[in-house]
Scaffold this active site. Structure first.
Site, PDB file in Angstrom:
ATOM      1  N   ALA A 152      35.590 -39.468 -59.866  1.00  0.00           N
ATOM      2  CA  ALA A 152      34.763 -39.955 -60.979  1.00  0.00           C
ATOM      3  C   ALA A 152      34.247 -38.821 -61.853  1.00  0.00           C
ATOM      4  O   ALA A 152      33.290 -38.993 -62.602  1.00  0.00           O
ATOM      5  CB  ALA A 152      33.603 -40.779 -60.422  1.00  0.00           C
ATOM      6  N   GLN A 153      34.852 -37.627 -61.726  1.00  0.00           N
ATOM      7  CA  GLN A 153      34.412 -36.495 -62.552  1.00  0.00           C
ATOM      8  C   GLN A 153      35.178 -36.498 -63.877  1.00  0.00           C
ATOM      9  O   GLN A 153      36.364 -36.824 -63.904  1.00  0.00           O
ATOM     10  CB  GLN A 153      34.663 -35.162 -61.820  1.00  0.00           C
ATOM     11  CG  GLN A 153      34.098 -35.089 -60.417  1.00  0.00           C
ATOM     12  CD  GLN A 153      32.591 -34.859 -60.393  1.00  0.00           C
ATOM     13  OE1 GLN A 153      31.967 -34.533 -61.394  1.00  0.00           O
ATOM     14  NE2 GLN A 153      31.987 -35.048 -59.228  1.00  0.00           N
ATOM     15  N   ASN A 230      37.328 -38.059 -48.981  1.00  0.00           N
ATOM     16  CA  ASN A 230      37.298 -38.579 -50.346  1.00  0.00           C
ATOM     17  C   ASN A 230      37.550 -37.457 -51.346  1.00  0.00           C
ATOM     18  O   ASN A 230      36.974 -36.379 -51.231  1.00  0.00           O
ATOM     19  CB  ASN A 230      35.961 -39.284 -50.627  1.00  0.00           C
ATOM     20  CG  ASN A 230      35.813 -40.536 -49.760  1.00  0.00           C
ATOM     21  OD1 ASN A 230      34.977 -40.610 -48.876  1.00  0.00           O
ATOM     22  ND2 ASN A 230      36.676 -41.500 -49.990  1.00  0.00           N
ATOM     23  N   ARG A 238      52.047 -34.270 -40.417  1.00  0.00           N
ATOM     24  CA  ARG A 238      52.793 -33.077 -40.848  1.00  0.00           C
ATOM     25  C   ARG A 238      52.093 -32.327 -41.975  1.00  0.00           C
ATOM     26  O   ARG A 238      52.480 -31.222 -42.307  1.00  0.00           O
ATOM     27  CB  ARG A 238      54.215 -33.451 -41.279  1.00  0.00           C
ATOM     28  CG  ARG A 238      55.080 -33.814 -40.092  1.00  0.00           C
ATOM     29  CD  ARG A 238      56.558 -33.707 -40.436  1.00  0.00           C
ATOM     30  NE  ARG A 238      57.331 -34.289 -39.346  1.00  0.00           N
ATOM     31  CZ  ARG A 238      57.608 -35.580 -39.249  1.00  0.00           C
ATOM     32  NH1 ARG A 238      57.239 -36.417 -40.204  1.00  0.00           N
ATOM     33  NH2 ARG A 238      58.285 -36.031 -38.217  1.00  0.00           N
ATOM     34  N   ASP A 285      25.647 -39.750 -51.348  1.00  0.00           N
ATOM     35  CA  ASP A 285      26.406 -39.648 -52.615  1.00  0.00           C
ATOM     36  C   ASP A 285      25.995 -40.750 -53.584  1.00  0.00           C
ATOM     37  O   ASP A 285      26.810 -41.213 -54.382  1.00  0.00           O
ATOM     38  CB  ASP A 285      27.925 -39.668 -52.366  1.00  0.00           C
ATOM     39  CG  ASP A 285      28.716 -39.102 -53.549  1.00  0.00           C
ATOM     40  OD1 ASP A 285      28.107 -38.428 -54.409  1.00  0.00           O
ATOM     41  OD2 ASP A 285      29.920 -39.357 -53.639  1.00  0.00           O
ATOM     42  N   ALA A 320      33.061 -44.497 -57.590  1.00  0.00           N
ATOM     43  CA  ALA A 320      32.199 -43.603 -58.371  1.00  0.00           C
ATOM     44  C   ALA A 320      30.874 -43.435 -57.641  1.00  0.00           C
ATOM     45  O   ALA A 320      29.876 -44.065 -57.966  1.00  0.00           O
ATOM     46  CB  ALA A 320      31.980 -44.175 -59.763  1.00  0.00           C
ATOM     47  N   GLY A 321      30.901 -42.584 -56.625  1.00  0.00           N
ATOM     48  CA  GLY A 321      29.689 -42.411 -55.833  1.00  0.00           C
ATOM     49  C   GLY A 321      29.379 -43.690 -55.077  1.00  0.00           C
ATOM     50  O   GLY A 321      30.236 -44.563 -54.927  1.00  0.00           O
TER      51      GLY A 321
HETATM   52 ZN   LIG Z   1      28.955 -36.775 -55.473  1.00  0.00          ZN
END
Ligand SMILES: [Zn+2]
Length: 393
Positions: A152-153, A230, A238, A285, A320-321
């Site tokens: 979500a950045q 996340n 592997r 978060d 998103a958080g």
């Molecule tokens: Zn965060």
């Protein structure tokens, strides 16, 4: 203040029946019930006594990765936003906070950090400081991350590691930055770790790193992983990725969002077993909608729809958080994921305190530490919060 008839979580990670004596905002003494020999503790004149009636007494919780709550976000960069956030967190038993910044432009981040530093200065010694969670750090979730795992950045603000810019951030924050997130596979990441590791905890965050790059960063001194699983490649047989590298480096601590949405309960249990309970840090978060009704909100300048316990980016549906809280995560891992209460409490108190380097002052119920005590009933519902020796909830 005297807190009596409680089961006290102590440094041996077990609960012991006893009495907690608080004086001048500090824990003065812990008395085992056996010492009382059936007698009642005797208060001094005018001293407040809380009868815990068999409650659990745990240290004030510490959330070292969340963005906001109650409609406010640390990136709003206003004093009011920090008051709103810190008051709400204290009222639910989170007595120390290290909120996380989103990936904004360098100038915007400097502004956010200056605001945090000036708030911290204002609260030092303020008359009502007990009613707000103590700001003990800032966790920078970017801008030195990977576009491939942006989550979500805001991609437009993601840039390569920049030592000079980091020190500009740290000066703006007056030393409050405790974690800087990086993607170790990006150019310049390893020299960056070498340059800043003694100033700040370097965390792997929003990264597309394979096992080898993550191992290299950890061997150079990175020591933290942002919301494990996340915004990073999966852990497979592997290609063990960042998760495997964390497992192989005993000095690394890992955040996990245990809200029942971000990680399957089986993976939460497996990870506590794999890393050992000493290295696990519960985080919320949470974004600004925590504590608020469903609706449309923003996170890092992007629109987010909140429904129930999910927060989703409007543009691409990425998580998103969260809209949870740290005490809710602690309850969830115990009541819905089957972890022992003692393990969950340590992951919400002692472990974040150690990771922030403040365990000598808080994070356990020990004589000489801050008088931050949370009482929970048998169902882990909040009964009382004492911060700096003052009952605030
Ligand atoms: Zn965060």
């Amino acid at each position: 203040m005297i807190i009596k008839n409680v089961k006290i979580f102590q440094e041996d990670h077990a609960f012991h029946a006893g009495v907690i004596y608080l004086q001048d905002g500090m824990i003065e003494h812990i008395q085992p019930e056996s010492e009382l020999d059936g007698a009642e503790p005797i208060p001094q004149e005018g001293e407040q006594v809380i009868d815990g009636r068999g409650c659990y007494a745990i240290p004030g919780m510490i959330d070292l990765h969340f963005h906001g709550c109650m409609g406010s976000d640390v990136c709003d960069a206003t004093e009011e936003a920090l008051h709103t956030i810190a008051k709400y967190e204290a009222s639910i038993g989170v007595t120390a906070i290290s909120p996380a910044t989103m990936t904004l432009s360098g100038d915007e981040l400097v502004h956010v950090l200056e605001n945090a530093a000036s708030y911290k200065k204002k609260m030092a010694g303020a008359a009502d400081a007990a009613y707000e969670a103590e700001l003990v750090g800032i966790n920078m979730e970017g801008p030195f991350i990977s576009k491939a795992k942006k989550g979500a950045q805001d991609e437009r603000n993601i840039i390569p590691c920049d030592v000079e810019l980091f020190y500009r951030f740290q000066r703006a924050a007056d030393g409050l930055v405790k974690f800087i997130g990086i993607a170790p596979e990006e150019p310049g990441a390893i020299p960056f770790v070498d340059a800043v590791k003694d100033e700040v905890s370097v965390s792997l965050a929003h990264t597309n790193s394979d096992y080898e790059h993550a191992m290299e960063a950890f061997s150079h001194g990175a020591n933290h992983a942002v919301h494990l699983y996340n915004a990073m490649p999966p852990f497979t047989h592997r290609a063990p990725g960042v998760v495997g590298a964390v497992a192989d480096n005993p000095h690394v601590m890992a955040e996990m969002i245990c809200d029942g949405v971000h990680i399957h309960p089986s993976v939460v249990r497996a990870t506590f077993a794999m890393l050992g309970k000493e290295r696990m840090i519960l985080i919320s978060d949470s974004m600004r909608a925590a504590g608020m009704p469903d609706g449309r909100y923003t996170l890092g300048g992007l629109d987010v729809d909140v429904k129930g316990n999910r927060a989703i980016l409007v543009s691409d549906g990425a998580l998103a958080g969260s809209v949870t809280t740290l005490p809710d995560c602690m309850r969830t891992v115990v009541q819905k994921m089957g972890l022992p209460l003692e393990t969950a409490v340590a992951a919400a108190t002692e472990n974040p305190a150690r990771s922030l380097g403040i365990y000598d002052q808080q994070g356990s119920l020990t004589a000489g530490k801050k008088a931050n005590v949370v009482l929970l009933d048998e169902d882990l519902k909040l009964v009382a919060v004492v911060k700096d020796g003052v009952q605030i909830a």
